[in-house]
Design an enzyme around this catalytic site. Sequence first.
Site, PDB file in Angstrom:
ATOM      1  N   SER A 124      30.833  48.255  40.209  1.00 51.65           N
ATOM      2  CA  SER A 124      32.228  48.383  40.034  1.00 51.65           C
ATOM      3  C   SER A 124      32.782  48.992  38.704  1.00 51.65           C
ATOM      4  CB  SER A 124      32.988  47.062  40.076  1.00 51.65           C
ATOM      5  OG  SER A 124      32.851  46.264  38.679  1.00 51.65           O
TER       6      SER A 124
ATOM      7  N   LYS B  58      35.365  43.936  33.747  1.00 48.60           N
ATOM      8  CA  LYS B  58      36.640  44.943  34.138  1.00 48.60           C
ATOM      9  C   LYS B  58      37.399  45.433  32.874  1.00 48.60           C
ATOM     10  CE  LYS B  58      35.834  44.167  38.617  1.00 48.60           C
ATOM     11  NZ  LYS B  58      34.441  43.858  38.683  1.00 48.60           N
TER      12      LYS B  58
END
Length: 128
Positions: free
Chosen positions: A48, A85
Amino acid sequence: VWLAMCGWKVPAGFPSPAADHTRKRIDLNEHLIRNSETTFIFKVKGDSMIDIGIYEGDALLVDRSLDARHGNIVLAILNNEFTVKRLHKRGGIIKLVPENLRYPTITVKEGEDFDVWGVVTYNLHKLY
């Protein structure tokens, strides 16, 4: 870990017999770690964050003593699961933004169990 350090910056692609011109030895702990008591290494699982060069198997240095700010790459805990993230904090809204368009942005909802565990300070990415 102590390594030899060259006394100049090398442009990418410029061949140089750098090992012949080392000036001193450096301790990587001094250059990579601000606070050894609060810095940890985590291995990355998943893809990701590949658009900013964080790949599966990379080792991330995460410092728990730093205050997470908007735009930082963080190791967060959301509903008892770790995730890496980019932190987006604006107007009281917190989002965890992946760096891969195949993944959706996560908006932290009121009542969810959320905490920033630490701020990613370095990515140790093996090239060879």
